[in-house]
Design a protein around this motif. Structure first.
Motif, mmCIF file in Angstrom:
data_model
loop_
_atom_site.group_PDB
_atom_site.id
_atom_site.type_symbol
_atom_site.label_atom_id
_atom_site.label_comp_id
_atom_site.label_asym_id
_atom_site.label_seq_id
_atom_site.Cartn_x
_atom_site.Cartn_y
_atom_site.Cartn_z
ATOM 1 N N UNK A 47 -1.381 -12.649 -15.646
ATOM 2 C CA UNK A 47 -1.770 -14.043 -15.827
ATOM 3 C C UNK A 47 -0.701 -14.688 -16.693
ATOM 4 N N UNK A 48 -0.159 -15.792 -16.244
ATOM 5 C CA UNK A 48 0.940 -16.475 -16.946
ATOM 6 C C UNK A 48 2.054 -15.486 -17.267
ATOM 7 N N UNK A 49 2.369 -14.626 -16.319
ATOM 8 C CA UNK A 49 3.481 -13.699 -16.499
ATOM 9 C C UNK A 49 3.178 -12.482 -17.348
ATOM 10 N N UNK A 50 1.973 -12.395 -17.909
ATOM 11 C CA UNK A 50 1.644 -11.219 -18.728
ATOM 12 C C UNK A 50 0.688 -10.302 -17.990
ATOM 13 N N UNK A 51 0.899 -8.998 -18.162
ATOM 14 C CA UNK A 51 0.020 -8.028 -17.520
ATOM 15 C C UNK A 51 -1.306 -7.983 -18.266
ATOM 16 N N UNK A 52 -2.416 -8.255 -17.563
ATOM 17 C CA UNK A 52 -3.726 -8.232 -18.212
ATOM 18 C C UNK A 52 -4.497 -6.964 -17.868
ATOM 19 N N UNK A 53 -4.113 -6.280 -16.815
ATOM 20 C CA UNK A 53 -4.787 -5.034 -16.450
ATOM 21 C C UNK A 53 -3.911 -4.284 -15.464
ATOM 22 N N UNK A 54 -4.073 -2.974 -15.432
ATOM 23 C CA UNK A 54 -3.336 -2.207 -14.432
ATOM 24 C C UNK A 54 -4.088 -0.924 -14.114
ATOM 25 N N UNK A 55 -3.850 -0.417 -12.947
ATOM 26 C CA UNK A 55 -4.423 0.882 -12.576
ATOM 27 C C UNK A 55 -3.331 1.708 -11.912
ATOM 28 N N UNK A 56 -3.519 3.027 -11.942
ATOM 29 C CA UNK A 56 -2.613 3.935 -11.250
ATOM 30 C C UNK A 56 -3.289 4.344 -9.945
ATOM 31 N N UNK A 57 -2.496 4.398 -8.904
ATOM 32 C CA UNK A 57 -3.032 4.765 -7.590
ATOM 33 C C UNK A 57 -2.201 5.907 -7.016
ATOM 34 N N UNK A 58 -2.898 6.922 -6.512
ATOM 35 C CA UNK A 58 -2.229 8.019 -5.829
ATOM 36 C C UNK A 58 -2.845 8.130 -4.443
ATOM 37 N N UNK A 59 -2.009 8.207 -3.430
ATOM 38 C CA UNK A 59 -2.546 8.241 -2.071
ATOM 39 C C UNK A 59 -2.550 9.661 -1.526
ATOM 40 N N UNK A 60 -3.587 9.962 -0.769
ATOM 41 C CA UNK A 60 -3.648 11.209 -0.013
ATOM 42 C C UNK A 60 -3.848 10.816 1.445
ATOM 43 N N UNK A 61 -4.052 11.787 2.304
ATOM 44 C CA UNK A 61 -4.133 11.469 3.727
ATOM 45 C C UNK A 61 -5.333 10.571 4.042
ATOM 46 N N UNK A 62 -6.487 10.897 3.452
ATOM 47 C CA UNK A 62 -7.714 10.208 3.834
ATOM 48 C C UNK A 62 -8.322 9.390 2.715
ATOM 49 N N UNK A 63 -7.630 9.333 1.575
ATOM 50 C CA UNK A 63 -8.232 8.623 0.443
ATOM 51 C C UNK A 63 -7.173 8.227 -0.570
ATOM 52 N N UNK A 64 -7.570 7.352 -1.502
ATOM 53 C CA UNK A 64 -6.705 7.002 -2.627
ATOM 54 C C UNK A 64 -7.450 7.371 -3.905
#
Ligand SMILES: [Zn+2]
Length: 205
Positions: A47-64
């Motif tokens: 928001x306004x150039x600042x990070x307000x939240x983040x998550x890490x995502x790892x992908x597999x064949x059938x799910x994240x």
């Protein structure tokens, strides 16, 4: 594990300045090629150039697998990590379209967008949670108003308006009870209006 892209970390943002809801859109991830298996990236909301939240995502064949920290109110930060299943349906013009399966227990709906709360879940799950919580508050207010009506000898039901002071009751007691009664009625009526508004928004009325 292994494969193309494994171990590489990417940083991309939703960059959504108009919508406070933190959401994950599987269509965007598919379009940008993030869904290929064995791939890790960080998804950010700014928001306004600042990070307000983040998550890490790892992908597999059938799910994240979603990994992030969250807190509700002033409670301690809590680590979350859980899988969200993916589903694929054929498109009209060839290829496949990706979907999330809502990870909320007992749901599993096939959706394009998950919304944040304690966990990411579909719109339907959040509406249910919202309206049942709302209803509990309204019902409690209605019950308490009715209890006061009983004590005052008024006709049951908050829509029946106010009655007279019972014989033998002090005016001060009567005024206090009437004020409490009116406050509970306000809460109850506000809830009723909200629920009607919500239904109207959904095209239910
Ligand atoms: Zn759901």
């Amino acid at each position: 594990m292994g494969g193309i892209g494994s171990g590489r970390r990417w940083c991309y943002g939703a960059n959504n300045t108009t919508d406070d809801y933190r959401r994950l859109d599987v269509r965007r991830w598919q379009r940008d090629g993030f869904l290929k298996p064995n791939h890790s990236f960080s998804w950010q909301w700014t928001r306004h150039g600042e990070t307000v939240a983040s998550i890490q995502v790892r992908t597999e064949a059938e799910r994240v697998i979603l990994t992030y920290r969250h807190r509700s109110g002033s409670s301690d930060w809590k680590d979350e990590s859980y899988p969200v299943r993916l589903d694929w349906t054929p498109c009209n013009f060839g290829g496949e379209r990706a979907w999330f399966r809502c990870p909320a227990s007992g749901c599993g709906r096939r959706v394009a967008i998950l919304y944040s709360g304690n966990i990411f879940a579909c719109r339907h799950c959040y509406q249910l949670a919202y309206s049942s919580q709302r209803e509990t508050i309204d019902n409690r207010a209605t019950r308490r108003a009715d209890k006061i009506r009983e004590r005052l000898g008024w006709e049951p039901g908050i829509l029946n308006g106010s009655g007279l002071k019972p014989k033998g009751m002090h005016w001060r007691t009567f005024e206090r009870l009437t004020a409490e009664h009116d406050a509970f009625v306000d809460v109850s009526m506000a809830g009723m209006r909200d629920r009607l508004g919500l239904l109207r928004g959904l095209g239910g009325l």
